[in-house]
Write a protein that holds these residues in place. Structure first.
Motif, PDB file in Angstrom:
ATOM      1  N   GLN A 324       3.688   0.675  -0.322  1.00 55.75           N
ATOM      2  CA  GLN A 324       4.833   0.061  -1.017  1.00 55.75           C
ATOM      3  C   GLN A 324       4.601   0.208  -2.135  1.00 55.75           C
ATOM      4  O   GLN A 324       4.080  -1.062  -2.600  1.00 55.75           O
ATOM      5  CB  GLN A 324       5.812  -0.154  -0.200  1.00 55.75           C
ATOM      6  N   VAL A 325       5.599   0.347  -3.595  1.00 57.27           N
ATOM      7  CA  VAL A 325       5.750  -0.224  -4.954  1.00 57.27           C
ATOM      8  C   VAL A 325       6.476  -0.578  -4.983  1.00 57.27           C
ATOM      9  O   VAL A 325       7.168   0.312  -5.190  1.00 57.27           O
ATOM     10  CB  VAL A 325       4.639   0.876  -5.504  1.00 57.27           C
ATOM     11  N   PHE A 326       6.861  -2.031  -5.538  1.00 56.50           N
ATOM     12  CA  PHE A 326       8.218  -1.975  -6.015  1.00 56.50           C
ATOM     13  C   PHE A 326       7.848  -2.384  -7.393  1.00 56.50           C
ATOM     14  O   PHE A 326       7.313  -2.986  -8.204  1.00 56.50           O
ATOM     15  CB  PHE A 326       8.595  -3.510  -4.926  1.00 56.50           C
ATOM     16  N   ASP A 327       9.498  -2.036  -8.282  1.00 56.06           N
ATOM     17  CA  ASP A 327       9.053  -2.823  -9.453  1.00 56.06           C
ATOM     18  C   ASP A 327       9.943  -4.180  -9.337  1.00 56.06           C
ATOM     19  O   ASP A 327       9.908  -4.816  -8.944  1.00 56.06           O
ATOM     20  CB  ASP A 327      10.052  -1.921 -10.566  1.00 56.06           C
ATOM     21  N   GLN A 328       9.855  -4.413 -11.240  1.00 62.32           N
ATOM     22  CA  GLN A 328       9.891  -6.327 -10.468  1.00 62.32           C
ATOM     23  C   GLN A 328      11.747  -6.758  -9.899  1.00 62.32           C
ATOM     24  O   GLN A 328      12.114  -7.618 -10.137  1.00 62.32           O
ATOM     25  CB  GLN A 328       9.637  -6.659 -12.208  1.00 62.32           C
ATOM     26  N   GLN A 329      12.030  -5.549 -10.058  1.00 57.84           N
ATOM     27  CA  GLN A 329      13.882  -5.241  -9.975  1.00 57.84           C
ATOM     28  C   GLN A 329      13.794  -5.573  -8.285  1.00 57.84           C
ATOM     29  O   GLN A 329      14.945  -5.414  -7.624  1.00 57.84           O
ATOM     30  CB  GLN A 329      15.125  -5.098 -10.448  1.00 57.84           C
ATOM     31  N   GLY A 330      12.871  -5.309  -7.582  1.00 54.51           N
ATOM     32  CA  GLY A 330      12.623  -5.081  -6.117  1.00 54.51           C
ATOM     33  C   GLY A 330      13.468  -3.480  -5.545  1.00 54.51           C
ATOM     34  O   GLY A 330      13.312  -3.539  -4.719  1.00 54.51           O
ATOM     35  N   GLN A 331      12.921  -2.464  -6.296  1.00 55.96           N
ATOM     36  CA  GLN A 331      13.257  -0.589  -6.490  1.00 55.96           C
ATOM     37  C   GLN A 331      11.826  -0.719  -6.218  1.00 55.96           C
ATOM     38  O   GLN A 331      10.677  -0.814  -6.736  1.00 55.96           O
ATOM     39  CB  GLN A 331      13.873  -0.761  -7.621  1.00 55.96           C
ATOM     40  N   LEU A 332      12.298   0.212  -4.300  1.00 56.07           N
ATOM     41  CA  LEU A 332      11.471   1.231  -3.969  1.00 56.07           C
ATOM     42  C   LEU A 332      11.029   1.881  -5.286  1.00 56.07           C
ATOM     43  O   LEU A 332      11.781   2.968  -5.739  1.00 56.07           O
ATOM     44  CB  LEU A 332      11.361   1.688  -2.486  1.00 56.07           C
ATOM     45  N   LEU A 333       9.208   1.777  -5.951  1.00 55.10           N
ATOM     46  CA  LEU A 333       9.346   3.558  -6.658  1.00 55.10           C
ATOM     47  C   LEU A 333       8.140   4.048  -5.830  1.00 55.10           C
ATOM     48  O   LEU A 333       8.392   5.585  -6.250  1.00 55.10           O
ATOM     49  CB  LEU A 333       8.012   2.552  -8.085  1.00 55.10           C
ATOM     50  N   LEU A 334       7.069   4.191  -5.130  1.00 56.89           N
ATOM     51  CA  LEU A 334       6.214   5.181  -4.055  1.00 56.89           C
ATOM     52  C   LEU A 334       6.031   4.240  -3.333  1.00 56.89           C
ATOM     53  O   LEU A 334       6.188   3.112  -2.257  1.00 56.89           O
ATOM     54  CB  LEU A 334       4.902   4.665  -5.094  1.00 56.89           C
ATOM     55  N   GLN A 335       6.163   5.011  -2.168  1.00 51.03           N
ATOM     56  CA  GLN A 335       6.078   5.168  -0.563  1.00 51.03           C
ATOM     57  C   GLN A 335       4.326   5.784  -0.282  1.00 51.03           C
ATOM     58  O   GLN A 335       4.066   7.181  -0.464  1.00 51.03           O
ATOM     59  CB  GLN A 335       6.942   5.707   0.478  1.00 51.03           C
ATOM     60  N   VAL A 336       3.588   5.252  -0.443  1.00 53.03           N
ATOM     61  CA  VAL A 336       2.038   5.439  -0.825  1.00 53.03           C
ATOM     62  C   VAL A 336       1.561   5.644   0.676  1.00 53.03           C
ATOM     63  O   VAL A 336       0.814   6.860   1.128  1.00 53.03           O
ATOM     64  CB  VAL A 336       0.997   4.048  -1.310  1.00 53.03           C
ATOM     65  N   LEU A 337       1.746   5.050   1.672  1.00 56.18           N
ATOM     66  CA  LEU A 337       1.881   5.228   2.902  1.00 56.18           C
ATOM     67  C   LEU A 337       2.871   4.857   3.668  1.00 56.18           C
ATOM     68  O   LEU A 337       3.709   3.912   3.439  1.00 56.18           O
ATOM     69  CB  LEU A 337       0.741   4.494   3.551  1.00 56.18           C
ATOM     70  N   ASP A 338       3.339   5.995   4.831  1.00 60.04           N
ATOM     71  CA  ASP A 338       4.550   5.530   5.693  1.00 60.04           C
ATOM     72  C   ASP A 338       3.967   5.944   7.269  1.00 60.04           C
ATOM     73  O   ASP A 338       4.409   7.061   7.612  1.00 60.04           O
ATOM     74  CB  ASP A 338       5.512   6.465   5.383  1.00 60.04           C
ATOM     75  N   ARG A 339       3.954   4.354   7.846  1.00 57.76           N
ATOM     76  CA  ARG A 339       3.565   4.305   8.872  1.00 57.76           C
ATOM     77  C   ARG A 339       2.366   5.290   9.217  1.00 57.76           C
ATOM     78  O   ARG A 339       2.178   5.308  10.302  1.00 57.76           O
ATOM     79  CB  ARG A 339       4.836   4.485   9.998  1.00 57.76           C
ATOM     80  N   GLN A 340       1.814   5.713   8.608  1.00 53.50           N
ATOM     81  CA  GLN A 340       0.689   6.803   8.413  1.00 53.50           C
ATOM     82  C   GLN A 340      -0.534   5.922  10.452  1.00 53.50           C
ATOM     83  O   GLN A 340      -0.840   4.434  10.151  1.00 53.50           O
ATOM     84  CB  GLN A 340      -0.522   6.566   7.459  1.00 53.50           C
ATOM     85  N   ASN A 341      -1.131   6.613  11.235  1.00 50.60           N
ATOM     86  CA  ASN A 341      -1.905   5.824  11.898  1.00 50.60           C
ATOM     87  C   ASN A 341      -3.641   6.104  11.449  1.00 50.60           C
ATOM     88  O   ASN A 341      -3.941   6.854  10.928  1.00 50.60           O
ATOM     89  CB  ASN A 341      -1.684   6.316  13.209  1.00 50.60           C
ATOM     90  N   LEU A 342      -4.336   4.695  10.856  1.00 52.56           N
ATOM     91  CA  LEU A 342      -5.618   4.704  11.001  1.00 52.56           C
ATOM     92  C   LEU A 342      -6.637   4.299  11.773  1.00 52.56           C
ATOM     93  O   LEU A 342      -6.044   2.877  12.889  1.00 52.56           O
ATOM     94  CB  LEU A 342      -5.707   3.403   9.572  1.00 52.56           C
ATOM     95  N   LEU A 343      -7.230   4.604  11.863  1.00 51.51           N
ATOM     96  CA  LEU A 343      -8.269   3.755  12.578  1.00 51.51           C
ATOM     97  C   LEU A 343      -8.995   2.145  12.172  1.00 51.51           C
ATOM     98  O   LEU A 343      -8.722   2.010  11.685  1.00 51.51           O
ATOM     99  CB  LEU A 343      -9.756   4.102  12.929  1.00 51.51           C
ATOM    100  N   ALA A 344      -9.700   0.816  13.550  1.00 54.20           N
ATOM    101  CA  ALA A 344      -9.999   0.170  13.255  1.00 54.20           C
ATOM    102  C   ALA A 344     -11.338   0.550  11.671  1.00 54.20           C
ATOM    103  O   ALA A 344     -11.932   1.511  11.953  1.00 54.20           O
ATOM    104  CB  ALA A 344     -11.004  -0.456  14.778  1.00 54.20           C
ATOM    105  N   GLY A 345     -11.433  -1.099  10.784  1.00 52.78           N
ATOM    106  CA  GLY A 345     -11.993  -0.406  10.536  1.00 52.78           C
ATOM    107  C   GLY A 345     -12.056  -0.530   8.729  1.00 52.78           C
ATOM    108  O   GLY A 345     -11.191  -0.858   8.598  1.00 52.78           O
ATOM    109  N   PRO A 346     -13.107  -0.449   7.859  1.00 57.34           N
ATOM    110  CA  PRO A 346     -12.452  -0.699   6.041  1.00 57.34           C
ATOM    111  C   PRO A 346     -11.857   0.426   6.417  1.00 57.34           C
ATOM    112  O   PRO A 346     -11.931   1.462   6.482  1.00 57.34           O
ATOM    113  CB  PRO A 346     -13.222  -0.591   5.411  1.00 57.34           C
TER     114      PRO A 346
END
Length: 380
Positions: A324-346
């Motif tokens: 997630q990306v927040f501004d300096q007031q703590g407001q959520l601006l972007l939800q880049v990933l939302d509980r996305q399942n990712l495999l082990a690794g880079p």
């Protein structure tokens, strides 16, 4: 150099804590609700902002005693090399110097809302934050002062601390940013504690590679490493409950100071005036969050960024990831990933910044629904 009583009591508490973060109430109604400082003998001094006095506590006595009184809104403090105590009277717009008997004289008059104080290393020059002035000043031994670092990242600066390399940091009360200050007052954003525009950062303290901050309205203790990786380590809802990270509660934690050994933190609860102690900082029960930040091997570049910054991290096992990306007031601006399942690794995830205005942002990464780690990102 602590008194023998201080050393003995700490030894007892360390034995009980067994290197796990442990919160203990040492004085229930201390008369202290704000800044804390420790003198060369191990005695602790604290102020009552909603009051007029500075109190002194000798570890581990059952109560405090009034050291000096008659102020407006006593705030940050620092000891000079000669044992003189300096205190910022916030709404009184003055900085006082107080001798070892508690006698106070005005050191600087008509200073706009002084809040935090610290001495320049190996110097008699005092450094002071101005809360409403959004500046940091240097003050000569004769009381003459000049603005040293102004504007830019400063937004209600209060707390001040040094790391082991002698680098100076300040914390913004208003937006919870922690900023490193260069030799000429230049400002570098290190990170930002989570929260919104109505949630504040009290004071900050350094111990063993981390900057600790009191999240005043969230009743929590925050910890950030010097690369900007941060997490909540203690606290939840308001309360005065002792114990480890699973049970401990604070009620408006505000002042915070580390012992010279960096093994212990003392915290003042604003709402109850209880004086709390945190031991076992090296191997805390919440070190899983710090271990997570280390195991992720995560980086954010470029930073500052113009259009895109790339977040690189490594998962030790298949996990659900949120970014997630927040501004300096703590407001959520972007939800880049939302509980996305990712495999082990880079992994590499691009953070789109092109449509965001220039300024400072906080990137939060959480794994499997755990408490997030965070890092500051500047948009040019």
């Amino acid at each position: 150099m602590f008194t023998k009583y201080f050393s003995l009591a700490l030894l007892i508490f360390f034995s009980l804590a067994l290197n796990a973060q442990q919160v203990t109430t040492v004085v229930t109604n201390s008369g202290i609700d704000d800044a804390l400082v420790i003198d060369a003998t191990g005695q602790l001094f604290g102020v009552r902002y909603q009051g007029s006095a500075i109190s002194r506590w000798v570890p581990f006595e059952a109560s405090t005693t009034v050291f000096s009184d008659g102020f407006n809104t006593p705030n940050g403090m620092a000891f000079g090399n000669d044992g003189t105590l300096y205190m910022a009277d916030n709404e009184g717009n003055k900085i006082y110097k107080i001798d070892t008997e508690g006698n106070a004289t005005i050191f600087v008059d008509d200073f706009n809302n002084p809040s935090g104080l610290i001495f320049e290393l190996d110097s008699d020059t005092l450094i002071a934050t101005s809360y409403t002035g959004n500046r940091i000043a240097k003050i000569a031994p004769n009381g003459e002062w000049f603005p040293w670092s102004t504007g830019d990242q400063l937004n209600g600066p209060v707390g001040l601390c040094y790391d082991d390399e002698g680098r100076l940091y300040t914390g913004n009360f208003n937006n919870r940013k922690i900023i490193r200050l260069g030799d000429n007052g230049e400002q570098t954003l290190i990170g930002q504690a989570p929260g919104n525009s109505n949630q504040w950062l009290g004071f900050i303290a350094y111990a063993k590679g981390y900057i600790y901050g009191t999240l005043f309205t969230q009743h929590e203790i925050y910890r950030m490493d010097l690369d900007g990786n941060g997490t909540i380590i203690l606290g939840s809802t308001a309360g005065t409950v002792d114990g480890d990270a699973s049970t401990a509660k604070f009620n408006g934690p505000n002042g915070i100071v580390a012992t010279p050994s960096q093994d212990t933190l003392f915290v003042s609860d604003y709402n109850t005036r209880a004086l709390r102690m945190i031991t076992g900082l090296e191997d805390g029960t919440t070190s899983a969050s710090t271990a997570l930040a280390a195991s992720l091997h995560w980086s954010l570049s470029p930073n500052p960024a113009t259009d895109t910054s790339t977040l690189r991290f490594e998962l030790q096992k298949s996990s659900s990831v949120s970014i997630q990306v927040f501004d300096q007031q703590g407001q959520l601006l972007l939800q880049v990933l939302d509980r996305q399942n990712l495999l082990a690794g880079p992994h590499q995830v691009h953070i789109p910044m092109a449509k965001l205005p220039k300024g400072s942002y906080t990137i939060q990464l959480s794994v499997d629904g755990g408490r997030p780690v965070s890092r500051g990102l500047v948009k040019q």
